[in-house]
Motif scaffolding. Structure first.
Motif, short mmCIF file in Angstrom:
data_model
loop_
_atom_site.label_atom_id
_atom_site.label_comp_id
_atom_site.label_asym_id
_atom_site.label_seq_id
_atom_site.Cartn_x
_atom_site.Cartn_y
_atom_site.Cartn_z
N GLY A 130 0.81 -1.20 0.06
CA GLY A 130 0.05 0.19 -0.05
C GLY A 130 0.72 1.36 0.00
N LEU A 131 1.99 1.22 0.99
CA LEU A 131 2.73 2.49 0.95
C LEU A 131 3.40 2.77 -0.23
N TYR A 132 3.93 1.62 -0.96
CA TYR A 132 4.62 1.81 -2.37
C TYR A 132 3.74 2.33 -3.59
N MET A 133 2.57 1.74 -3.38
CA MET A 133 1.78 2.07 -4.45
C MET A 133 1.27 3.44 -4.29
N GLY A 134 0.78 3.74 -2.99
CA GLY A 134 0.65 5.35 -2.78
C GLY A 134 1.68 6.29 -3.19
N PHE A 135 2.90 5.86 -3.09
CA PHE A 135 4.05 6.87 -3.35
C PHE A 135 4.01 6.63 -4.89
N VAL A 136 4.14 5.65 -5.61
CA VAL A 136 4.16 5.70 -6.94
C VAL A 136 3.29 6.36 -7.77
N GLN A 137 1.80 6.25 -7.20
CA GLN A 137 0.60 6.87 -7.77
C GLN A 137 0.50 8.36 -7.62
N ASN A 138 0.85 8.65 -6.18
CA ASN A 138 0.37 9.94 -5.58
C ASN A 138 1.66 10.69 -5.52
N PHE A 139 2.65 10.54 -5.03
CA PHE A 139 3.95 11.51 -4.87
C PHE A 139 4.27 12.45 -5.91
N GLY A 140 4.88 11.85 -6.71
CA GLY A 140 5.33 12.75 -8.01
C GLY A 140 4.05 13.12 -8.70
N SER A 141 3.00 12.64 -8.91
CA SER A 141 1.90 13.30 -9.59
C SER A 141 1.68 14.64 -9.15
N ASN A 142 1.42 14.45 -7.72
CA ASN A 142 0.97 15.59 -7.00
C ASN A 142 1.95 16.73 -6.54
N LEU A 143 3.32 16.37 -6.41
CA LEU A 143 4.31 17.31 -6.25
C LEU A 143 4.29 18.08 -7.42
N LEU A 144 4.51 17.33 -8.60
CA LEU A 144 4.88 18.08 -9.99
C LEU A 144 3.34 18.56 -10.48
N GLY A 145 2.41 17.52 -10.46
CA GLY A 145 1.07 17.86 -11.34
C GLY A 145 0.25 18.77 -10.86
N SER A 146 0.09 18.80 -9.44
CA SER A 146 -0.57 19.55 -8.64
C SER A 146 0.00 20.79 -8.02
N PHE A 147 1.11 20.51 -7.35
CA PHE A 147 1.71 21.63 -6.84
C PHE A 147 2.65 22.48 -7.50
N ALA A 148 3.61 21.78 -8.44
CA ALA A 148 4.51 22.65 -9.07
C ALA A 148 3.65 23.29 -10.44
N ALA A 149 2.90 22.41 -10.92
CA ALA A 149 2.23 22.82 -12.27
C ALA A 149 1.74 24.18 -12.23
N PRO A 150 0.83 24.49 -11.37
CA PRO A 150 0.08 25.74 -11.26
C PRO A 150 1.16 27.07 -11.21
N LEU A 151 1.97 26.70 -10.22
CA LEU A 151 2.99 27.81 -10.17
C LEU A 151 4.04 28.06 -11.41
N VAL A 152 4.51 26.97 -11.73
CA VAL A 152 5.31 27.04 -12.99
C VAL A 152 4.66 27.49 -14.37
N LEU A 153 3.42 27.15 -14.48
CA LEU A 153 2.88 27.20 -15.65
C LEU A 153 2.11 28.62 -15.71
N VAL A 154 1.53 28.90 -14.81
CA VAL A 154 1.00 30.32 -14.61
C VAL A 154 2.07 31.48 -14.71
N ALA A 155 3.14 30.86 -14.05
CA ALA A 155 4.36 32.01 -14.24
C ALA A 155 4.97 32.27 -15.68
N LEU A 156 5.13 31.00 -16.23
CA LEU A 156 5.44 30.90 -17.67
C LEU A 156 4.58 31.82 -18.74
N ALA A 157 3.28 31.53 -18.46
CA ALA A 157 2.14 31.99 -19.26
C ALA A 157 2.14 33.50 -19.04
N GLU A 158 2.35 34.04 -17.67
CA GLU A 158 2.61 35.58 -17.55
C GLU A 158 3.82 36.39 -18.10
N MET A 159 4.63 35.34 -18.02
CA MET A 159 6.20 36.07 -18.66
C MET A 159 6.17 35.96 -19.96
#
Length: 412
Positions: A130-159
């Motif tokens: 369970g721990l490893y499956m959760g890590f694979v499915q949720n850690f990277g997808s949310n660190l990059l796809g949910s946390f980093a994506a809005p910050l990086v993409l909106v900044a790039l679009a405005e810049m």
């Protein structure tokens, strides 16, 4: 670093890059919609289209991966294609061209999660599954796809502009492909983690061949499929309409919206460990019920809380813990319910059900409701999805080894 940890880290970051690309259109829609003249219904269909092809390819290619016993080649092909689709999205000059790019991206990304989970089942002990499956499915997808994506993409679009944001987001996938090619072996190449069985044990363990309809003889598979429909709808509706709700209905600046949306990524990154890890210790069923119902806090907070933005962010953080249930109902419970020869197939099936019915129809219905009743309608639909998921989870048969005493499949 143990191989299983290194493998899980690479797979998690790679899936995060895929989600970064998948979510890009949602965070950039406040910039894309005026440029291409998109309606709310068309915005909904952009998410629905990707979910549809994601679902079909996830099941079909996941089953093909099980049939051939090959995993690595499917991942490499998927990463290369979805990276190219990100560049194609940046070239779009019309709704139809952007829609085609999203359809192709869905085809390429679909098999990534079923294949990755099949690799985890092969390489990781059931007690840490369970721990490893959760890590694979949720850690990277949310660190990059949910946390980093809005910050990086909106900044790039405005810049620069939203097209440049798409072009840049396609590059990391090519780097991830190199790491998979170099550092991840084909599962089953080494099996030192699990003791070898004699011929009599292997003959006893060998599962009978089942078709797709026979998989639904298992109660847990039916319930996980229904939970997948509601939970995928919950997430996709939030990605598609919460950014534009914050900007247009609540009057927040795009920068404020990006920080609020990134709060969801922080929450899901934490819950990537918390929720599946708790399910290893306390059981799959009670954790699924609890965190599904907690999900109502996110849309209701966005709709009705009028206080400081920092407190609103706290409500979003708490409610988005529902995201941590995904690997439990989409991967861990199905893997503990069926024989191991069907791991990628059943995970692709659960994902396909959720993406086709929930991911496709959910944002389409929410988009229509937004055009008819206003931008608050999608968030109310999202609330109903969280409540429904929690109620369905009450009917699950417990499958956690710590509760049932064995990782053997549950009876039909």
């Amino acid at each position: 670093m143990k191989y299983e940890t290194k493998m899980a880290t690479i797979l998690s970051i790679t899936f995060g890059i895929a989600f970064f690309d998948r979510n890009a259109v949602n965070f950039l829609v406040p910039f894309i919609a005026p440029d291409l003249g998109l309606s709310n219904t068309q915005i909904g269909f952009l998410s629905s289209a990707l979910s549809l092809t994601w679902a079909i390819s996830g099941y079909a290619l996941g089953a093909l991966s099980d049939a051939t016993g090959r995993r690595k080649i499917f991942l490499l092909a998927a990463i290369f294609i979805f990276s190219c689709c990100s560049f194609l999205s940046g070239l779009a000059t019309s709704f139809m061209m952007l829609l085609v790019a999203r359809l192709i991206m869905g085809i390429s990304e679909g098999p990534m999660m079923p294949v990755s989970h099949a690799m985890i089942v092969t390489e990781v002990s059931p007690k840490r599954r369970g721990l490893y499956m959760g890590f694979v499915q949720n850690f990277g997808s949310n660190l990059l796809g949910s946390f980093a994506a809005p910050l990086v993409l909106v900044a790039l679009a405005e810049m620069f502009n939203w097209r440049i944001a798409f072009f840049i987001s396609g590059v990391p996938g090519l780097i991830a492909a190199f790491f998979i090619w170099k550092y991840i072996r084909e599962p089953g190449a080494q099996k030192a983690l699990f003791p070898k069985k004699n011929q009599a044990e292997e003959a006893t363990d060998k599962p009978k061949k089942m078709n797709t309809f026979q998989l639904f003889r298992y109660r847990n598979i039916v319930l996980c499929g229904l939970i997948s429909i509601l939970s995928v709808s919950y997430l996709v509706i939030a990605w598609a309409f919460m950014p534009i709700f914050f900007v247009q209905a609540r009057g927040f600046e795009p920068t404020t919206m990006s920080w609020l949306m990134s709060t969801l990524g922080i929450s899901a990154t934490v819950c990537a460990f918390l929720v599946p890890g708790l399910s290893d210790r306390f059981g799959r069923k009670p954790i699924l019920v609890l965190f599904s119902l907690v999900g109502v806090v996110c849309p209701l907070g966005a709709l009705y809380f009028q206080g400081p933005v920092i407190i609103l962010a706290a409500f979003l953080f708490i409610g988005w813990a529902l995201n941590g249930t995904f690997p439990v109902f989409m991967a861990t419970v199905p893997a503990e319910t069926l024989p191991p020869g069907y791991v990628a197939t059943v995970m692709g099936l659960i994902m396909a059900i959720g993406e086709i019915i929930g991911g496709f129809s959910g944002p389409a219905i929410a988009g229509w409701a937004a055009d008819q009743f206003g931008l608050s309608a999608p968030l109310l639909i999202q609330t109903g999805c969280a409540i429904g998921s929690g109620l369905l989870a009450l009917g699950l048969k417990e499958s956690a080894p710590i509760k049932v005493g064995s990782p053997a499949p549950n009876p039909a």
